[in-house]
Motif scaffolding. Structure first.
Motif, PDB file in Angstrom:
ATOM      1  N   PRO A  30    -117.841  22.460   8.666  1.00 49.45           N
ATOM      2  CA  PRO A  30    -116.528  23.456   8.228  1.00 49.45           C
ATOM      3  C   PRO A  30    -116.045  23.395   6.878  1.00 49.45           C
ATOM      4  O   PRO A  30    -115.519  24.270   6.431  1.00 49.45           O
ATOM      5  CB  PRO A  30    -115.783  22.975   9.402  1.00 49.45           C
ATOM      6  N   ASN A  31    -116.228  22.312   6.260  1.00 52.45           N
ATOM      7  CA  ASN A  31    -115.712  22.423   4.981  1.00 52.45           C
ATOM      8  C   ASN A  31    -116.836  21.914   3.771  1.00 52.45           C
ATOM      9  O   ASN A  31    -116.582  21.305   2.959  1.00 52.45           O
ATOM     10  CB  ASN A  31    -114.495  21.217   4.884  1.00 52.45           C
ATOM     11  N   ALA A  32    -118.077  22.452   3.980  1.00 56.59           N
ATOM     12  CA  ALA A  32    -119.392  22.130   3.300  1.00 56.59           C
ATOM     13  C   ALA A  32    -118.844  22.505   1.715  1.00 56.59           C
ATOM     14  O   ALA A  32    -118.440  23.581   1.567  1.00 56.59           O
ATOM     15  CB  ALA A  32    -120.217  22.700   3.826  1.00 56.59           C
ATOM     16  N   GLU A  33    -118.864  21.543   0.786  1.00 53.44           N
ATOM     17  CA  GLU A  33    -118.661  21.797  -0.681  1.00 53.44           C
ATOM     18  C   GLU A  33    -119.521  23.051  -1.155  1.00 53.44           C
ATOM     19  O   GLU A  33    -120.807  23.060  -0.727  1.00 53.44           O
ATOM     20  CB  GLU A  33    -118.934  20.519  -1.560  1.00 53.44           C
ATOM     21  N   GLY A  34    -118.835  23.930  -1.598  1.00 56.26           N
ATOM     22  CA  GLY A  34    -119.974  25.036  -2.327  1.00 56.26           C
ATOM     23  C   GLY A  34    -120.317  26.002  -1.235  1.00 56.26           C
ATOM     24  O   GLY A  34    -121.290  26.866  -1.459  1.00 56.26           O
ATOM     25  N   ALA A  35    -120.007  25.688   0.027  1.00 60.06           N
ATOM     26  CA  ALA A  35    -120.425  26.974   1.219  1.00 60.06           C
ATOM     27  C   ALA A  35    -119.321  27.675   1.515  1.00 60.06           C
ATOM     28  O   ALA A  35    -119.579  28.507   2.436  1.00 60.06           O
ATOM     29  CB  ALA A  35    -121.079  25.851   2.168  1.00 60.06           C
ATOM     30  N   ALA A  36    -118.358  27.697   1.096  1.00 57.07           N
ATOM     31  CA  ALA A  36    -117.290  28.587   1.470  1.00 57.07           C
ATOM     32  C   ALA A  36    -116.925  28.224   3.060  1.00 57.07           C
ATOM     33  O   ALA A  36    -116.855  29.193   3.920  1.00 57.07           O
ATOM     34  CB  ALA A  36    -117.621  30.077   1.232  1.00 57.07           C
ATOM     35  N   GLY A  37    -117.000  27.162   3.328  1.00 60.30           N
ATOM     36  CA  GLY A  37    -116.753  26.782   4.619  1.00 60.30           C
ATOM     37  C   GLY A  37    -117.971  26.591   5.648  1.00 60.30           C
ATOM     38  O   GLY A  37    -118.055  26.510   6.769  1.00 60.30           O
ATOM     39  N   GLY A  38    -119.366  26.660   5.090  1.00 59.18           N
ATOM     40  CA  GLY A  38    -120.375  26.499   5.749  1.00 59.18           C
ATOM     41  C   GLY A  38    -120.628  27.954   6.438  1.00 59.18           C
ATOM     42  O   GLY A  38    -121.289  27.986   7.656  1.00 59.18           O
ATOM     43  N   TRP A  39    -120.428  29.052   5.990  1.00 56.47           N
ATOM     44  CA  TRP A  39    -120.826  30.221   6.563  1.00 56.47           C
ATOM     45  C   TRP A  39    -122.310  30.706   6.516  1.00 56.47           C
ATOM     46  O   TRP A  39    -122.899  30.362   5.415  1.00 56.47           O
ATOM     47  CB  TRP A  39    -120.008  31.492   5.891  1.00 56.47           C
ATOM     48  N   GLN A  40    -122.801  31.162   7.522  1.00 53.37           N
ATOM     49  CA  GLN A  40    -124.337  31.484   7.316  1.00 53.37           C
ATOM     50  C   GLN A  40    -124.517  32.680   8.436  1.00 53.37           C
ATOM     51  O   GLN A  40    -123.971  33.007   9.201  1.00 53.37           O
ATOM     52  CB  GLN A  40    -125.037  30.392   7.745  1.00 53.37           C
ATOM     53  N   LEU A  41    -125.794  33.273   8.183  1.00 56.54           N
ATOM     54  CA  LEU A  41    -126.447  34.176   9.040  1.00 56.54           C
ATOM     55  C   LEU A  41    -126.919  33.527  10.201  1.00 56.54           C
ATOM     56  O   LEU A  41    -127.321  32.412  10.117  1.00 56.54           O
ATOM     57  CB  LEU A  41    -127.289  34.903   8.382  1.00 56.54           C
ATOM     58  N   PRO A  42    -127.111  33.928  11.380  1.00 50.69           N
ATOM     59  CA  PRO A  42    -127.664  33.509  12.663  1.00 50.69           C
ATOM     60  C   PRO A  42    -129.104  33.105  12.173  1.00 50.69           C
ATOM     61  O   PRO A  42    -129.939  33.914  11.698  1.00 50.69           O
ATOM     62  CB  PRO A  42    -127.366  34.205  13.652  1.00 50.69           C
ATOM     63  N   GLN A  43    -129.720  32.021  12.487  1.00 45.98           N
ATOM     64  CA  GLN A  43    -131.095  31.625  12.470  1.00 45.98           C
ATOM     65  C   GLN A  43    -131.719  30.649  13.013  1.00 45.98           C
ATOM     66  O   GLN A  43    -130.667  30.035  13.741  1.00 45.98           O
ATOM     67  CB  GLN A  43    -131.328  31.313  10.854  1.00 45.98           C
ATOM     68  N   GLY A  44    -132.839  30.471  13.289  1.00 41.19           N
ATOM     69  CA  GLY A  44    -133.214  29.381  14.210  1.00 41.19           C
ATOM     70  C   GLY A  44    -134.892  29.196  14.332  1.00 41.19           C
ATOM     71  O   GLY A  44    -135.565  30.270  13.810  1.00 41.19           O
ATOM     72  N   GLY A  45    -135.159  28.236  15.216  1.00 44.94           N
ATOM     73  CA  GLY A  45    -136.743  27.809  14.916  1.00 44.94           C
ATOM     74  C   GLY A  45    -137.418  28.636  15.869  1.00 44.94           C
ATOM     75  O   GLY A  45    -136.713  29.382  16.702  1.00 44.94           O
ATOM     76  N   VAL A  46    -138.784  28.784  15.645  1.00 48.34           N
ATOM     77  CA  VAL A  46    -139.558  29.516  16.411  1.00 48.34           C
ATOM     78  C   VAL A  46    -140.449  28.498  17.295  1.00 48.34           C
ATOM     79  O   VAL A  46    -140.965  27.882  16.771  1.00 48.34           O
ATOM     80  CB  VAL A  46    -140.529  30.409  15.580  1.00 48.34           C
ATOM     81  N   ASP A  47    -140.480  28.979  18.631  1.00 44.58           N
ATOM     82  CA  ASP A  47    -141.294  28.224  19.304  1.00 44.58           C
ATOM     83  C   ASP A  47    -142.820  28.180  19.235  1.00 44.58           C
ATOM     84  O   ASP A  47    -143.278  29.428  18.904  1.00 44.58           O
ATOM     85  CB  ASP A  47    -140.841  28.445  20.855  1.00 44.58           C
ATOM     86  N   ALA A  48    -143.617  27.333  19.579  1.00 47.75           N
ATOM     87  CA  ALA A  48    -144.940  27.492  19.560  1.00 47.75           C
ATOM     88  C   ALA A  48    -145.663  28.816  20.237  1.00 47.75           C
ATOM     89  O   ALA A  48    -145.239  28.940  21.408  1.00 47.75           O
ATOM     90  CB  ALA A  48    -145.632  26.403  20.273  1.00 47.75           C
ATOM     91  N   GLY A  49    -146.143  29.683  19.486  1.00 45.23           N
ATOM     92  CA  GLY A  49    -146.796  30.996  19.995  1.00 45.23           C
ATOM     93  C   GLY A  49    -145.957  32.036  20.503  1.00 45.23           C
ATOM     94  O   GLY A  49    -146.292  33.067  20.848  1.00 45.23           O
ATOM     95  N   GLU A  50    -144.815  31.918  20.130  1.00 42.23           N
ATOM     96  CA  GLU A  50    -143.587  32.658  20.211  1.00 42.23           C
ATOM     97  C   GLU A  50    -143.547  33.834  19.440  1.00 42.23           C
ATOM     98  O   GLU A  50    -143.541  33.667  18.225  1.00 42.23           O
ATOM     99  CB  GLU A  50    -142.074  32.341  20.076  1.00 42.23           C
ATOM    100  N   ASP A  51    -143.585  35.162  19.749  1.00 43.58           N
ATOM    101  CA  ASP A  51    -143.438  36.527  19.034  1.00 43.58           C
ATOM    102  C   ASP A  51    -142.150  36.461  18.012  1.00 43.58           C
ATOM    103  O   ASP A  51    -141.253  36.017  18.904  1.00 43.58           O
ATOM    104  CB  ASP A  51    -143.471  37.715  19.939  1.00 43.58           C
ATOM    105  N   LEU A  52    -142.383  36.618  16.714  1.00 52.01           N
ATOM    106  CA  LEU A  52    -141.274  36.453  16.082  1.00 52.01           C
ATOM    107  C   LEU A  52    -140.033  37.565  16.304  1.00 52.01           C
ATOM    108  O   LEU A  52    -138.789  37.228  16.244  1.00 52.01           O
ATOM    109  CB  LEU A  52    -141.542  36.773  14.616  1.00 52.01           C
ATOM    110  N   ARG A  53    -140.403  38.636  16.936  1.00 58.10           N
ATOM    111  CA  ARG A  53    -139.236  39.742  17.415  1.00 58.10           C
ATOM    112  C   ARG A  53    -138.828  39.314  18.637  1.00 58.10           C
ATOM    113  O   ARG A  53    -137.568  39.311  18.912  1.00 58.10           O
ATOM    114  CB  ARG A  53    -139.715  40.966  17.488  1.00 58.10           C
ATOM    115  N   VAL A  54    -139.305  38.517  19.473  1.00 60.50           N
ATOM    116  CA  VAL A  54    -138.768  37.771  20.470  1.00 60.50           C
ATOM    117  C   VAL A  54    -137.807  36.694  20.218  1.00 60.50           C
ATOM    118  O   VAL A  54    -136.696  36.516  20.693  1.00 60.50           O
ATOM    119  CB  VAL A  54    -140.012  37.508  21.716  1.00 60.50           C
ATOM    120  N   ALA A  55    -138.365  35.792  19.198  1.00 58.33           N
ATOM    121  CA  ALA A  55    -137.596  34.532  18.574  1.00 58.33           C
ATOM    122  C   ALA A  55    -136.238  35.039  18.309  1.00 58.33           C
ATOM    123  O   ALA A  55    -135.236  34.313  18.331  1.00 58.33           O
ATOM    124  CB  ALA A  55    -138.595  33.907  17.576  1.00 58.33           C
TER     125      ALA A  55
END
Length: 163
Positions: A30-55
């Motif tokens: 929440p207070n990460a230096e240089g990150a304006a509070g740690g704001w980011q876009l949603p993102q996450g890992g891809v499961d093995a064999g998972e279609d990227l659009r589904v992921a």
């Protein structure tokens, strides 16, 4: 560090009807230096064999609690970043296993209402706050090691920010 692999990952730029993009604040930074509070876009890992659009739709539902979105564009290639060594030293598990992340990014149109964004949908929420931001704000909100990617995304998807 160079011997570790990149983790396959997907990311989402969720655009509302006003052309704004959803950003969320990491609960663990929440207070990460240089990150304006740690704001980011949603993102996450891809499961093995998972279609990227589904992921990307799965990750959106897991991280911000909504599946009310449709894919409208895809970045044409993979973008990568390396984790700073201090993340592994601080016990950040993913940085201990991977060199960084190799990401495929998608732009999505939000088809719901603000009430459909539910950060508490997951038992262990990754984010503790969210808001709509102008696409040109993204690089300034990003933590330093993601800033170049956010600048590229803002450039590549700027045409979608028009209402």
């Amino acid at each position: 560090m160079e011997l570790k692999p990149y983790r396959d990952n997907v990311g989402a730029l969720l655009f509302n009807a006003d052309g704004l993009v959803l950003v969320a604040r990491r609960a663990d930074l929440p207070n990460a230096e240089g990150a304006a509070g740690g704001w980011q876009l949603p993102q996450g890992g891809v499961d093995a064999g998972e279609d990227l659009r589904v992921a990307v739709l799965r990750e959106l539902a897991e991280e911000v609690g909504t599946d009310k979105a449709e894919i409208i564009a895809e970045y044409p290639g993979w973008l990568t970043y390396d984790f700073p060594p201090e993340l592994a030293a601080r016990g950040f598990r993913i940085a201990q296993k991977y060199r960084g992340q190799r990401q495929r990014w998608f732009a999505l149109r939000f088809t719901g209402t603000d009430a459909d964004i539910r950060l508490d949908a997951d038992a262990q929420p990754e984010f503790d706050a969210w808001r709509w931001a102008r696409i040109e704000e993204l690089p300034g909100l990003a933590i330093a090691f993601k800033r170049d990617i956010y600048a590229e995304l803002a450039r590549a998807f700027a045409h979608l920010a028009a209402r």
